[in-house]
Design an enzyme around this catalytic site. Structure first.
Site, mmCIF file in Angstrom:
data_model
loop_
_atom_site.group_PDB
_atom_site.id
_atom_site.type_symbol
_atom_site.label_atom_id
_atom_site.label_comp_id
_atom_site.label_asym_id
_atom_site.label_seq_id
_atom_site.Cartn_x
_atom_site.Cartn_y
_atom_site.Cartn_z
ATOM 1 N N GLU A 67 2.467 -6.781 9.876
ATOM 2 C CA GLU A 67 3.847 -6.734 10.367
ATOM 3 C C GLU A 67 4.589 -7.957 9.872
ATOM 4 O O GLU A 67 4.033 -9.044 9.765
ATOM 5 C CB GLU A 67 3.873 -6.675 11.901
ATOM 6 C CG GLU A 67 5.252 -6.472 12.483
ATOM 7 C CD GLU A 67 5.225 -6.163 13.974
ATOM 8 O OE1 GLU A 67 6.297 -5.860 14.532
ATOM 9 O OE2 GLU A 67 4.132 -6.228 14.577
ATOM 10 N N GLY A 68 5.859 -7.775 9.551
ATOM 11 C CA GLY A 68 6.681 -8.886 9.076
ATOM 12 C C GLY A 68 8.147 -8.540 9.207
ATOM 13 O O GLY A 68 8.524 -7.587 9.903
ATOM 14 N N TYR A 104 9.978 -7.260 7.069
ATOM 15 C CA TYR A 104 10.262 -5.999 6.389
ATOM 16 C C TYR A 104 10.002 -4.788 7.276
ATOM 17 O O TYR A 104 10.569 -3.722 7.094
ATOM 18 C CB TYR A 104 9.380 -5.872 5.136
ATOM 19 C CG TYR A 104 7.906 -6.054 5.430
ATOM 20 C CD1 TYR A 104 7.150 -5.027 5.995
ATOM 21 C CD2 TYR A 104 7.277 -7.265 5.186
ATOM 22 C CE1 TYR A 104 5.819 -5.196 6.298
ATOM 23 C CE2 TYR A 104 5.938 -7.443 5.481
ATOM 24 C CZ TYR A 104 5.210 -6.411 6.030
ATOM 25 O OH TYR A 104 3.892 -6.586 6.339
ATOM 26 N N GLY A 105 9.101 -4.921 8.253
ATOM 27 C CA GLY A 105 8.721 -3.781 9.071
ATOM 28 C C GLY A 105 7.249 -3.841 9.431
ATOM 29 O O GLY A 105 6.666 -4.926 9.527
ATOM 30 N N VAL A 108 3.243 -2.180 8.733
ATOM 31 C CA VAL A 108 2.367 -1.423 7.839
ATOM 32 C C VAL A 108 1.202 -0.865 8.652
ATOM 33 O O VAL A 108 0.571 -1.590 9.421
ATOM 34 C CB VAL A 108 1.822 -2.304 6.690
ATOM 35 C CG1 VAL A 108 0.843 -1.511 5.826
ATOM 36 C CG2 VAL A 108 2.966 -2.833 5.837
ATOM 37 N N ASP A 119 8.439 -13.207 -5.580
ATOM 38 C CA ASP A 119 7.859 -13.629 -4.296
ATOM 39 C C ASP A 119 6.343 -13.504 -4.327
ATOM 40 O O ASP A 119 5.737 -12.965 -3.396
ATOM 41 C CB ASP A 119 8.439 -12.822 -3.136
ATOM 42 C CG ASP A 119 8.130 -13.460 -1.778
ATOM 43 O OD1 ASP A 119 7.875 -14.691 -1.747
ATOM 44 O OD2 ASP A 119 8.143 -12.739 -0.762
ATOM 45 N N LYS A 179 2.689 -14.623 -3.816
ATOM 46 C CA LYS A 179 1.905 -15.526 -2.968
ATOM 47 C C LYS A 179 0.683 -14.744 -2.519
ATOM 48 O O LYS A 179 0.655 -13.505 -2.645
ATOM 49 C CB LYS A 179 2.731 -16.010 -1.775
ATOM 50 C CG LYS A 179 3.342 -14.896 -0.936
ATOM 51 C CD LYS A 179 4.267 -15.459 0.136
ATOM 52 C CE LYS A 179 4.963 -14.338 0.915
ATOM 53 N NZ LYS A 179 5.899 -14.888 1.934
ATOM 54 N N ASP A 191 4.394 -5.838 -2.549
ATOM 55 C CA ASP A 191 5.590 -6.302 -1.833
ATOM 56 C C ASP A 191 6.700 -6.717 -2.804
ATOM 57 O O ASP A 191 6.850 -7.889 -3.149
ATOM 58 C CB ASP A 191 5.260 -7.453 -0.882
ATOM 59 C CG ASP A 191 6.314 -7.592 0.211
ATOM 60 O OD1 ASP A 191 7.469 -7.200 -0.035
ATOM 61 O OD2 ASP A 191 5.990 -8.076 1.303
#
Length: 321
Positions: free
Chosen positions: A27-28, A30-31, A33, A145, A147, A163
Site C-alpha cells: 500500500e502507498g 498510489y493505492g 496492491v 523513480d 529504487k 511502478d
C-alpha cells in the site's frame, strides 16, 4: 493514444469476478496492491487498485497521470519490465491494473537476507536491470523513480522494473522537465543541482546506487536533505567543476561555496567483488552525465559478459499459496 486508452478503461466490473483476492501485498500513495489468483488459469496476479484524488474532474474520471502510466505500460513488453496484463474500470474513480505477479520487492529481500549477497546474483541482477533500462530508453521512456522498493524479484532469479507512476516519454533533443523526481537517495547529481534538461542518465545513476546497495547491504548515499545528499556524492566522486563537468557551474543550484573534495577510491565506499565490478562502477557512478555510460554501453563491459541467471536464497521466500 490517450483516446484509445480511455476506451480501454470502459470495461465492466465483471472482469474483477475472475480473480480471487488472496491478501494485501502493499500500500502507498498510489493505492493498494493485492495478490490475487485467476480463477480460470490458476495463475497469480497483482491487482493494483488506484486511488483517485477527490478533486478529479467528474467529466474526466481518470487523472492524466494515471492515463499516462497506462499508455506507457500498454506498449512495454520485456522480460525485465513488469508486464501489465489488463485494465479494469469497474466504477468512476476506481481502476484496477492487473500485473504479472512476482514474489517480492528487492527492498524486502535486502532487508531479509542476513548475509552478503552472492556475487553471481548481484552480477545477474545488474545485467537484467541494465537490459530493462536499455529497453526503456530505446523506447524513449524515463522511469524517474528507480529504487529497491520499485524493483520486483522472483525465486528463480528474475528481476523487473516496476511502478511507472513518475515515468514519461522523452524527446531528442531533450526539452525541459521537472527536476523534482527520483527518491532522494537515488537522485542523480544533475537533478540535485537543479537541472531541468536531463536524459536517461538519471536512471543509470539510480540503478548504480541500487547495485551498490546490493553489494554493501546498505544505501550508498543515505542523505537526509538535498544538500546532505549532494555532499555525500561529492565526497566520493569529487566536487565537479568546469574541467570535470562543463556547464555544471551554470546549473541553478550549483554554489561557488561548495567544499572542494577530490575523487576518492571507490573501494573505500563500496565493497567490490572484483576489479571488473569496480571498473563498471567507475563508468556508471559518474557525476558528469555526459561521461556516464548509457545502459546500452554498460552491457558491453567485461563485468557483465560473464553474467548468468542466479537464484536468490530460497529461505527468504514463503511457500507458494
Amino acid at each position: 493514444m490517450l483516446n484509445q486508452t480511455k476506451e480501454c478503461l470502459n470495461q465492466n466490473a465483471n472482469k474483477l469476478d475472475k480473480f480471487i483476492k488472496l491478501k494485501k501485498a502493499g500500500e502507498g500513495t498510489y493505492g493498494v496492491v493485492y495478490k490475487a489468483k485467476d480463477k480460470i488459469t490458476g495463475k497469480f496476479v497483482a491487482l493494483k487498485k488506484m486511488k483517485f484524488d477527490k478533486q478529479v474532474d467528474e467529466t474526466e474520471g481518470v487523472p492524466s497521470t494515471t492515463i499516462r502510466e497506462i499508455c506507457l505500460l500498454k506498449n512495454l513488453h520485456h522480460s525485465n519490465v513488469v508486464e501489465m496484463l489488463d485494465v479494469i474500470f469497474p466504477e468512476p474513480k476506481t481502476i484496477y491494473l492487473v500485473f504479472e505477479y512476482l514474489d517480492m520487492e528487492l527492498k524486502h529481500y535486502l532487508d531479509t537476507v542476513n548475509s552478503k549477497l552472492d556475487k553471481d546474483l548481484i552480477k545477474s541482477y545488474c545485467k537484467q536491470l541494465m537490459e530493462g533500462l536499455a529497453y526503456l530508453h530505446s523506447h524513449r521512456i524515463l522511469h524517474r523513480d528507480l529504487k529497491p522498493q520499485n524493483i520486483l524479484i522472483d525465486r528463480e532469479g528474475h528481476i523487473k522494473l516496476a511502478d511507472f507512476g513518475l515515468s514519461r516519454c522523452f524527446t531528442v533533443p531533450v526539452r525541459a522537465y521537472t527536476h523534482e523526481v527520483v527518491t532522494l537517495w537515488y537522485r542523480a547529481p544533475e537533478l540535485l543541482l537543479g537541472s531541468n534538461l536531463y536524459g536517461p542518465g538519471i536512471d543509470v545513476w539510480s540503478v548504480a546506487c541500487i547495485i551498490a546497495e546490493m553489494i554493501n547491504k546498505r544505501a550508498l548515499f543515505p542523505g537526509n536533505s538535498e544538500i546532505d545528499q549532494i555532499y555525500r556524492i561529492f565526497k566520493l566522486c569529487g566536487t565537479p567543476n568546469e574541467t570535470t563537468w562543463s556547464g555544471c557551474t551554470n546549473l541553478p543550484d550549483y554554489r561557488k561555496g561548495f567544499p572542494q573534495w577530490l575523487p576518492e577510491d571507490m573501494s573505500k565506499f563500496i565493497n567490490f567483488d572484483d576489479d571488473d565490478q569496480k571498473e563498471f562502477f567507475s563508468k556508471v557512478l559518474e557525476c558528469n552525465p555526459n561521461k556516464r555510460w548509457t545502459a546500452r554501453e554498460s552491457l558491453g563491459c567485461k563485468y557483465l559478459k560473464s553474467s548468468k541467471l542466479t537464484a536468490p536464497k530460497s529461505e527468504c521466500f514463503k511457500p507458494i499459496s
